[in-house]
Enzyme design. Structure first.
Site, short mmCIF file in Angstrom:
data_model
loop_
_atom_site.label_atom_id
_atom_site.label_comp_id
_atom_site.label_asym_id
_atom_site.label_seq_id
_atom_site.Cartn_x
_atom_site.Cartn_y
_atom_site.Cartn_z
N GLY A 86 65.52 47.00 30.42
CA GLY A 86 64.88 46.50 29.21
C GLY A 86 63.84 47.46 28.67
O GLY A 86 63.87 48.67 28.95
N SER A 109 67.46 50.05 36.19
CA SER A 109 66.53 50.59 35.20
C SER A 109 65.13 50.00 35.34
O SER A 109 64.46 50.21 36.35
CB SER A 109 67.11 50.34 33.80
OG SER A 109 66.36 51.03 32.83
N LYS A 138 58.66 65.45 28.50
CA LYS A 138 57.38 64.76 28.42
C LYS A 138 57.53 63.31 28.85
O LYS A 138 56.73 62.78 29.64
CB LYS A 138 56.83 64.85 27.00
CG LYS A 138 55.47 64.18 26.82
CD LYS A 138 54.98 64.35 25.39
CE LYS A 138 53.62 63.68 25.21
NZ LYS A 138 53.11 63.83 23.83
#
Length: 442
Positions: free
Chosen positions: A75, A107, A147
């Site tokens: 999510g 995730s 980054k």
């Protein structure tokens, strides 16, 4: 002697009863509770609110620990980071648990799991695939920006280090989309326990020291977190599919309403867009106020120019939805018990519902009047009674079903005679005198 024995026996039984009461109270006071929060879908803008809500309950009601069960494909990253920070900030031990069997915590779910105080998995569950992705019009694409990736890797490895977990695996979850099953995760030191059930897990972690507290979870009462009405509603509309559909339907409804006014499609479109924006993370209070203002305007329009009830129904939906969303149940800043939340929401929504029922009643009466057959057609053939002499060019009044009607006739009708209505000419009824029935027909 018998009386003394009875007296001693009664006193003894009284003390036994009193002791049992104190013992029962002591047991009740010492009963441990564990709160279980279930995350069984995508991590959305409401998930972090639910975690904050559950943590507040656990803190204020003195729960022994909070168990967060994870069954999620992942999510939003911002909400995931917020959840991780909440877990680190609370004094309540937080146990992450991929559950039930044969599910996954991919995730964002993996990042949350490795950030909990105790990490556990049910058999045959999977974690991993934590590389960040960007959602585009053509689907989802992996983010390779160093980054972003490096910042996320550092966050994950520091969390793993804090809890003495495998930092290499934490990094490879992100950089190589590493996936691990429960047994391998336990072997690699990513999780501490593999357990088939919540009760078994609580038995295994009993005695562990977490946040300067020794867990007493063996046989603890398991309490499942029940979200407030506001959070439950927000959880539904924050689902990515639901919020996207609301926005899409809202836009098309507004277009349809503008091109074909009169059906209320534009009103539905405004409501759908507002709910869709709230579901995607738009400020809830601003969205709620917008819905209430729109609802009040629509209700005023309905009462000033009653139509088919479209404005009224849309206004009622807006005000009820806005009232529920505006109810002050944010946590932990405005912590209130769940029962008080429900009472508060009911006290806000009840007047609106009563007004809505009144509005529905008015709309029903309007439709009833519109569907009622004209009375003029039903007059033809009915009978009445002359209240004045009628005939010879003279008009008078007749009584028909309790109403006075002006009438005329081509024949002479005396006061009190029975008449039959032949037709209606404007506001005047054309009548004839009813002939008396022959005696044989009586």
């Amino acid at each position: 002697m018998d009386n003394k024995c009875r007296s001693y026996l009664s006193t003894f039984l009284f003390f036994i009863l009193l002791l049992s009461q104190f013992t029962g109270l002591a047991c009740a006071a010492g009963e441990q509770k564990v709160l279980v929060l279930e995350i069984s879908d995508s991590i959305t803008p409401v998930t972090d609110d639910m975690v904050a809500d559950a943590i507040s309950f656990a803190e204020n009601d003195d729960y022994e620990a909070l168990v967060i069960t994870l069954n999620t494909p992942g999510g939003n990253l911002d909400e995931t980071i917020d959840i991780i920070e909440q877990i680190a900030a609370t004094d309540v031990p937080v146990i992450g648990y991929v559950y039930p069997e044969s599910t996954k915590a991919w995730s964002a779910g993996t990042l949350i799991l490795i950030s909990t105080d105790i990490a556990a998995m049910a058999p045959y569950t999977i974690i991993g695939s934590a590389q960040p992705v960007a959602v585009t019009s053509s689907g989802s694409e992996p983010i390779d920006d160093e980054k972003v990736v490096n910042a996320l890797v550092k966050r994950a490895t520091e969390n793993a280090k804090q809890h003495n977990r495998n930092q290499t695996a934490a990094e490879e979850f992100i950089t190589k989309n590493l996936n691990l099953d429960a047994d391998t995760a336990l072997e690699y030191g990513v999780v501490e326990y593999v357990s088939p059930s919540i009760a078994d897990l609580l038995s295994q972690v009993d005695g562990d020291e977490v946040k300067d507290k020794v867990l007493d979870t063996e046989g603890a009462t398991i309490v499942h977190y029940d979200a407030s009405l506001k959070l439950a509603f927000l959880n539904i509309i924050s689902d990515p599919i639901v919020s996207s559909l609301l926005l899409l339907l809202g836009v098309y409804a507004v277009i349809l309403g503008i091109s074909h006014p009169g059906f209320g499609a534009e009103l539905f479109g405004v409501v759908a867009i507002a709910l869709g924006l709230i579901g995607t993370g738009f400020d809830v209070n601003i969205g709620a106020l917008f819905l209430i203002i729109v609802g009040v305007i629509l209700l005023v329009l309905e009462f000033q120019a009653p139509g088919f009830g479209i404005f009224g129904i849309a206004g009622l939906v807006c005000v009820v939805a806005g009232s529920v969303l505006l109810a002050p149940t944010d946590f932990p800043q405005n912590y209130t018990p769940a029962e008080f939340q429900r009472t508060l929401i009911l006290s806000v929504a009840t007047p609106t519902i009563v007004l809505g029922m009144f509005l529905v009643f008015i709309i029903y009466k309007v439709f009833e009047v519109r569907r009622r057959k004209p009375l003029f057609g039903e007059l033809i053939g009915d009978s009445g009674q002359a209240l004045d002499p009628i005939g010879n060019g003279q008009e008078g009044y007749i009584l028909h079903r309790g109403q006075h009607w002006k009438a005329r006739s081509s024949e002479v009708i005396e006061k009190g005679d029975k008449v039959r209505i032949l037709e209606k000419d404007g506001v005047v009824l054309v009548v004839e005198k009813m002939k008396d029935e022959p005696e044989s027909e009586k």
